[in-house]
Write an enzyme that holds these catalytic residues in place. Sequence first.
Site, PDB file in Angstrom:
ATOM      1  CB  CYS A  92      -2.878   0.815  -2.573  1.00 26.90           C
ATOM      2  SG  CYS A  92      -2.892   2.575  -2.952  1.00 26.90           S
TER       3      CYS A  92
ATOM      4  CB  CYS B  79      -9.343   5.012   0.051  1.00 32.67           C
ATOM      5  SG  CYS B  79      -7.733   5.455   0.750  1.00 32.67           S
TER       6      CYS B  79
ATOM      7  CG  ASP C  76      -1.773   1.228   1.348  1.00 35.16           C
ATOM      8  OD1 ASP C  76      -2.488   1.521   0.378  1.00 35.16           O
ATOM      9  OD2 ASP C  76      -1.753   1.923   2.385  1.00 35.16           O
ATOM     10  CB  SER C  77       0.198   4.782  -0.645  1.00 33.23           C
ATOM     11  OG  SER C  77      -0.938   4.909   0.180  1.00 33.23           O
TER      12      SER C  77
ATOM     13  CD  GLU D  17      -0.423   7.080   6.189  1.00 33.48           C
ATOM     14  OE1 GLU D  17       0.670   7.199   6.761  1.00 33.48           O
ATOM     15  OE2 GLU D  17      -0.818   5.993   5.709  1.00 33.48           O
TER      16      GLU D  17
ATOM     17  CG  HIS E  26      -5.191   5.342   4.276  1.00 31.39           C
ATOM     18  ND1 HIS E  26      -4.581   4.760   3.192  1.00 31.39           N
ATOM     19  CD2 HIS E  26      -4.193   5.837   5.053  1.00 31.39           C
ATOM     20  CE1 HIS E  26      -3.272   4.901   3.310  1.00 31.39           C
ATOM     21  NE2 HIS E  26      -3.014   5.548   4.425  1.00 31.39           N
TER      22      HIS E  26
END
Length: 298
Positions: free
Chosen positions: A79, A206, A16-17, A158, A208
């Site tokens: 992702c 997404c 993932d990013s 994040e 996240h």
Amino acid sequence: MPVASFGDTRAIGVFDSGLGGLTVARAIANDLPGESIHYFGDTARCPYGMRSESEVRRFALEAARWLEAHAVKIIVVACNTATAAALPTLQQLISVPVIGVIDPGARAAINSTRTRRVGVLATELTVRNGAYTRAIHNRDAGVDVYSCSASSFVSVVEDELATGAHVHKRWLCDSDVFDTPAVHKLVETTVAPLVHAGVDTVVLGCTHFPLLAGPITRVLGSHVRVVSSAEETTAELFDILSRREQLAPANTQPKHRFATSSNNMASFVAAGSFIFGQALNSIEQVSIAELEQLGQAV
Ligand code: DGL
């Protein structure tokens, strides 16, 4: 999951990013408990969602090659942004099977909607690329899809994870820890077009966003189902690995390994343990220079 077991103890590669893909890794660890996971989070270059497709494609290829070089048996692009930008390229250039999270997310949405009005919350790149709309329409061309860019949710997650070390000690994927008044307001403003469109299902496009599922669900109301791709992805993984006779033998003790491009390993471990639901014991740092070299290799 049905019991089926063969003999391939190599790990499932997941990337993932940043930290968000650990929501998918957690579902894999829960649903396929004998499988080892090798996770890479490109935290130093997160977020991907506001970058160009060609740049994300390059980063995704570097991450996939890094995992391939570590002898994984399959790669999960955990992702949505990287899936939208790079999945076919990775499938062409990587020697093991590569699956993304958009088809599973689309399947979860189709299986949930009764009114055939579906909302998609995703990053700017994923929305611009239209991958969710295509994936949903490939299964049911009659579904109305309303997409909404929510890139700012990525930074909320994040940033909070980078600073909220006290919270991570709970090691519990509790989406309510993010439900501050400011986050609630942001969610309210961002999802307003989906509320206005009267969707009955929203797919968190997404990885996240499941961490914000608490406030998202509350703002959308109980009549809207909120789904994500994690469980559908593990079902697809099980299918592929069992058909290829590549499941780990029954009762295998899995080995989970983690890697990140982040310069702040302590923060990655604290936040990662919180999301993964277990301590990240084996952790390695990967330099951007190493990744860039892999991207150049033919
Ligand atoms: N977690 C990623 C996704 O699923 C994107 C976050 C980012 O913008 O880097 O789309």
